[in-house]
Design a protein around this motif. Structure first.
Motif, PDB file in Angstrom:
ATOM      1  N   PRO A 164      27.215   8.446  24.733  1.00 34.58           N
ATOM      2  CA  PRO A 164      26.797   9.578  24.162  1.00 34.58           C
ATOM      3  C   PRO A 164      25.362   9.538  23.448  1.00 34.58           C
ATOM      4  O   PRO A 164      24.945   8.754  23.081  1.00 34.58           O
ATOM      5  N   ARG A 165      24.825  10.674  23.661  1.00 37.05           N
ATOM      6  CA  ARG A 165      23.271  10.815  22.998  1.00 37.05           C
ATOM      7  C   ARG A 165      23.429  10.815  21.591  1.00 37.05           C
ATOM      8  O   ARG A 165      23.900  11.751  20.937  1.00 37.05           O
ATOM      9  N   PRO A 166      22.586  10.329  20.910  1.00 36.39           N
ATOM     10  CA  PRO A 166      22.333  10.158  19.455  1.00 36.39           C
ATOM     11  C   PRO A 166      21.673  11.294  18.976  1.00 36.39           C
ATOM     12  O   PRO A 166      20.679  11.796  19.639  1.00 36.39           O
ATOM     13  N   VAL A 167      22.121  11.932  17.813  1.00 32.74           N
ATOM     14  CA  VAL A 167      21.434  13.257  17.467  1.00 32.74           C
ATOM     15  C   VAL A 167      21.049  13.044  15.984  1.00 32.74           C
ATOM     16  O   VAL A 167      21.947  12.624  15.160  1.00 32.74           O
ATOM     17  N   GLY A 168      19.692  13.289  15.932  1.00 35.58           N
ATOM     18  CA  GLY A 168      19.204  12.831  14.454  1.00 35.58           C
ATOM     19  C   GLY A 168      19.162  11.385  13.969  1.00 35.58           C
ATOM     20  O   GLY A 168      19.612  10.547  14.764  1.00 35.58           O
ATOM     21  N   GLY A 169      18.286  11.308  13.019  1.00 33.95           N
ATOM     22  CA  GLY A 169      18.631   9.843  12.447  1.00 33.95           C
ATOM     23  C   GLY A 169      17.455   8.727  13.200  1.00 33.95           C
ATOM     24  O   GLY A 169      16.817   9.267  14.104  1.00 33.95           O
ATOM     25  N   PHE A 170      17.560   7.525  13.040  1.00 26.11           N
ATOM     26  CA  PHE A 170      16.815   6.610  13.528  1.00 26.11           C
ATOM     27  C   PHE A 170      17.005   6.445  15.056  1.00 26.11           C
ATOM     28  O   PHE A 170      16.035   6.514  15.746  1.00 26.11           O
ATOM     29  N   ARG A 171      18.589   6.634  15.414  1.00 26.76           N
ATOM     30  CA  ARG A 171      18.847   6.334  16.752  1.00 26.76           C
ATOM     31  C   ARG A 171      18.340   7.547  17.358  1.00 26.76           C
ATOM     32  O   ARG A 171      18.070   7.395  18.588  1.00 26.76           O
ATOM     33  N   GLY A 172      18.592   8.743  16.962  1.00 26.51           N
ATOM     34  CA  GLY A 172      17.928  10.067  17.624  1.00 26.51           C
ATOM     35  C   GLY A 172      16.384   9.968  17.746  1.00 26.51           C
ATOM     36  O   GLY A 172      15.771  10.253  18.873  1.00 26.51           O
ATOM     37  N   ALA A 173      15.639   9.510  16.921  1.00 22.84           N
ATOM     38  CA  ALA A 173      14.290   9.353  16.997  1.00 22.84           C
ATOM     39  C   ALA A 173      13.785   8.432  18.227  1.00 22.84           C
ATOM     40  O   ALA A 173      12.973   8.753  19.096  1.00 22.84           O
ATOM     41  N   VAL A 174      14.369   7.351  18.048  1.00 19.32           N
ATOM     42  CA  VAL A 174      14.238   6.362  19.239  1.00 19.32           C
ATOM     43  C   VAL A 174      14.501   6.929  20.529  1.00 19.32           C
ATOM     44  O   VAL A 174      13.948   6.462  21.480  1.00 19.32           O
ATOM     45  N   TYR A 175      15.605   7.503  20.774  1.00 18.44           N
ATOM     46  CA  TYR A 175      15.981   8.036  21.989  1.00 18.44           C
ATOM     47  C   TYR A 175      14.985   9.141  22.522  1.00 18.44           C
ATOM     48  O   TYR A 175      14.699   9.213  23.464  1.00 18.44           O
ATOM     49  N   LYS A 176      14.615   9.933  21.518  1.00 20.25           N
ATOM     50  CA  LYS A 176      13.825  10.993  21.904  1.00 20.25           C
ATOM     51  C   LYS A 176      12.304  10.311  22.303  1.00 20.25           C
ATOM     52  O   LYS A 176      11.651  10.695  23.357  1.00 20.25           O
ATOM     53  N   ASN A 183      18.899   3.914  24.807  1.00 20.74           N
ATOM     54  CA  ASN A 183      19.898   4.820  24.185  1.00 20.74           C
ATOM     55  C   ASN A 183      20.835   3.860  23.256  1.00 20.74           C
ATOM     56  O   ASN A 183      21.722   3.082  23.669  1.00 20.74           O
ATOM     57  N   MET A 184      20.603   3.891  21.889  1.00 20.78           N
ATOM     58  CA  MET A 184      21.518   3.147  21.166  1.00 20.78           C
ATOM     59  C   MET A 184      23.020   3.388  20.752  1.00 20.78           C
ATOM     60  O   MET A 184      23.647   2.957  20.061  1.00 20.78           O
ATOM     61  N   GLY A 185      23.008   4.800  21.341  1.00 19.22           N
ATOM     62  CA  GLY A 185      24.402   5.479  20.755  1.00 19.22           C
ATOM     63  C   GLY A 185      24.481   6.152  19.462  1.00 19.22           C
ATOM     64  O   GLY A 185      23.606   5.915  18.689  1.00 19.22           O
ATOM     65  N   PRO A 186      25.372   6.820  19.349  1.00 16.76           N
ATOM     66  CA  PRO A 186      25.636   7.634  17.985  1.00 16.76           C
ATOM     67  C   PRO A 186      25.885   6.500  16.950  1.00 16.76           C
ATOM     68  O   PRO A 186      26.444   5.624  17.123  1.00 16.76           O
ATOM     69  N   GLY A 187      25.207   6.929  15.888  1.00 14.63           N
ATOM     70  CA  GLY A 187      25.711   6.071  14.742  1.00 14.63           C
ATOM     71  C   GLY A 187      27.076   6.395  14.023  1.00 14.63           C
ATOM     72  O   GLY A 187      27.849   7.193  14.549  1.00 14.63           O
ATOM     73  N   PRO A 188      27.572   5.572  13.035  1.00 22.21           N
ATOM     74  CA  PRO A 188      28.806   5.933  12.419  1.00 22.21           C
ATOM     75  C   PRO A 188      29.221   7.282  12.009  1.00 22.21           C
ATOM     76  O   PRO A 188      30.229   7.767  12.266  1.00 22.21           O
ATOM     77  N   LYS A 189      28.162   7.960  11.470  1.00 25.12           N
ATOM     78  CA  LYS A 189      28.262   9.238  10.837  1.00 25.12           C
ATOM     79  C   LYS A 189      28.350  10.341  12.089  1.00 25.12           C
ATOM     80  O   LYS A 189      29.234  11.206  11.966  1.00 25.12           O
ATOM     81  N   GLN A 190      27.562  10.240  13.223  1.00 29.17           N
ATOM     82  CA  GLN A 190      27.796  10.976  14.168  1.00 29.17           C
ATOM     83  C   GLN A 190      29.155  10.717  15.062  1.00 29.17           C
ATOM     84  O   GLN A 190      29.757  11.779  15.459  1.00 29.17           O
ATOM     85  N   ARG A 191      29.639   9.579  14.789  1.00 32.12           N
ATOM     86  CA  ARG A 191      30.761   9.417  15.638  1.00 32.12           C
ATOM     87  C   ARG A 191      32.126   9.815  14.894  1.00 32.12           C
ATOM     88  O   ARG A 191      33.011  10.473  15.307  1.00 32.12           O
TER      89      ARG A 191
END
Length: 456
Positions: A164-176, A183-191
């Motif tokens: 899944p695509r990460p949205v927001g946070g550090f993972r979302g910034a790296v993906y963008k 793609n580091m995947g979504p973090g715990p909060k997004q999951r």
């Protein structure tokens, strides 16, 4: 201009219409050569012309496919294998007894008779074992022996699972920044958010009703109905319905649409629907008596004090039966108390309950009293599976032990969820998800997911 051959009376009959062939023949006769290779033509071979075979001398031309197949089988070395069906022995015939070269097999019976008339000459040479024999299975054998893959139950065999695509946070910034390459995947909060969305959007078989009630007014009952209804409408594929069954001139529609918009709209109420319920035979006809806050459909309560308390249990059950034919999820704002006229019909048709409470000693006691009353009047299952929602509307002082209140109520219900203080809820005006705090929206998601989890 040469005279056409068909008009030349002196031309032989066999040369009529063929001037080029006649010219080539004249050239060959003048040169004295009898070879035809230079003219580009092939020497004619008549069907009766015998041909030489270096191994066996003259080979008589076979007159049918059966004769040719028999002769070819006789010339091949014998290969060990399953025994073929044999025919009874027949006497050999000479070449003079064979059929004429130009005969045609008219049917299968004649072909079979020709096959019987041919005797295979005995071979003096012992059959040789083939020098090469395939020992490994072929690709076709491997495909035939392997089970066919199931494209329906095992789609992962053919398509790689994508993170899944990460949205927001550090993972979302790296993906963008990497254009999706990392793609580091979504973090715990997004999951957790994705899991709540999955629970809310679960497909249901049938129609379900949740009653939202309390023993005290002004503690977040109607705001919870609107917030949860809008959340269900956001995540579910089917639109939910909210019914204002408050006998004290409920303001459910005003909190969902705003006071100004509701006054400008056609003030259709639950009383109007009851008066014309026999004529409602489609969702289009039902929409005339409903209001819409986005994808949340609402039935307004009666605003006239003289008739607002006249809704009976039988009338509510008629409304509920009508709604169940078009909506899979319905929320009923029951108002204050559990003893008014329509309450028995509401509890009778409810699949689960939401008990509204507040961060106060009196609010906690009333919520506990409500659950005890339900358990003592034949609604033990509803009380056991109830969801207690504590809304911090007044931002109580630090002297109130919130943890003690939550612990006091959590042991007598299925789940307890706290809604933090939010001015978008506490003002008592329009409730919209866009202006709520992220913590408040998450609390409404948890309530909606708990409600759908209770639909079994």
């Amino acid at each position: 201009m040469p005279t056409p051959a068909d008009q030349n009376a002196g031309a032989p009959a066999e040369d009529a219409g063929q001037p080029q062939l006649r010219r080539r023949r004249d050239i060959r006769r003048a040169d004295g050569s009898v070879e035809d290779a230079w003219t580009g033509t092939m020497p004619a071979v008549t069907p009766n012309t015998p041909r030489k075979n270096d191994a066996s001398g003259l080979v008589t031309r076979r007159s049918s496919w059966a004769e040719a197949a028999a002769a070819a089988d006789a010339a091949k070395p014998a290969v060990p294998g399953p025994a073929a069906p044999t025919r009874p022995p027949v006497s050999a015939k000479s070449d003079d007894q064979l059929e004429a070269p130009n005969s045609v097999v008219p049917n299968a019976a004649t072909a079979d008779q020709s096959f019987q008339d041919i005797s295979v000459p005995p071979s003096d040479v012992a059959p040789e074992t083939p020098s090469f024999r395939r020992s490994r299975p072929t690709v076709a054998d491997a495909i035939a022996d392997s089970p066919a893959p199931d494209f329906i139950s095992s789609p992962g065999l053919f398509v790689k699972e994508q993170k899944p695509r990460p949205v927001g946070g550090f993972r979302g910034a790296v993906y963008k920044l990497t254009g999706g390459a990392w793609n580091m995947g979504p973090g715990p909060k997004q999951r957790q958010e994705d899991e709540l969305a999955r629970r809310i959007s679960r497909q249901l078989q049938g129609s379900y009703n949740t009653a939202i009630l309390s023993l005290k007014g002004g503690i977040g009952k109607t705001s919870t109905t609107v917030g949860v209804g809008l959340t269900l409408a956001e995540f579910r594929g089917d639109a939910p319905c909210a019914i204002d069954a408050n006998p004290d001139s409920g303001d459910l529609v005003e909190r969902a649409l705003g006071e100004g918009i509701y006054q400008q709209a056609s003030p259709r109420t639950i009383t109007d629907l009851l008066e014309n319920i026999e004529t409602v035979d489609s969702l289009t006809a039902l929409a005339r008596y409903m209001h819409h806050a986005g994808r949340l459909h609402l039935i307004a309560g009666e605003q006239d004090p003289e008739v607002s308390d006249s809704l009976t249990a039988e009338e509510y059950l008629r409304i509920r039966k009508l709604i169940s034919g078009y909506y899979s999820v319905a929320l009923t704002d029951c108002g204050t108390g559990v003893t008014h006229n329509a309450m028995s019909g509401i509890l009778q048709s409810a699949d689960n309950l939401v008990i509204a409470a507040g961060y106060a000693v009196s609010g906690a006691k009333r919520a506990r009293s409500t659950l005890q009353w339900l358990a003592g009047h034949g609604y033990e299952d509803l009380a056991r599976n109830a969801i207690v929602v504590i809304t911090d509307k007044d931002e109580v002082s630090s002297r109130v032990d919130k943890d003690a209140i939550e612990e006091h109520l959590s042991g007598i219900c299925r789940q307890l969820i706290a809604v933090p203080h939010d001015r978008g809820v506490a003002d008592g005006d329009l409730v919209t998800l866009d202006v709520l705090k992220p913590e408040t929206r998450r609390a409404y998601k948890e309530i909606a997911a708990a409600i759908v989890d209770g639909y079994r």
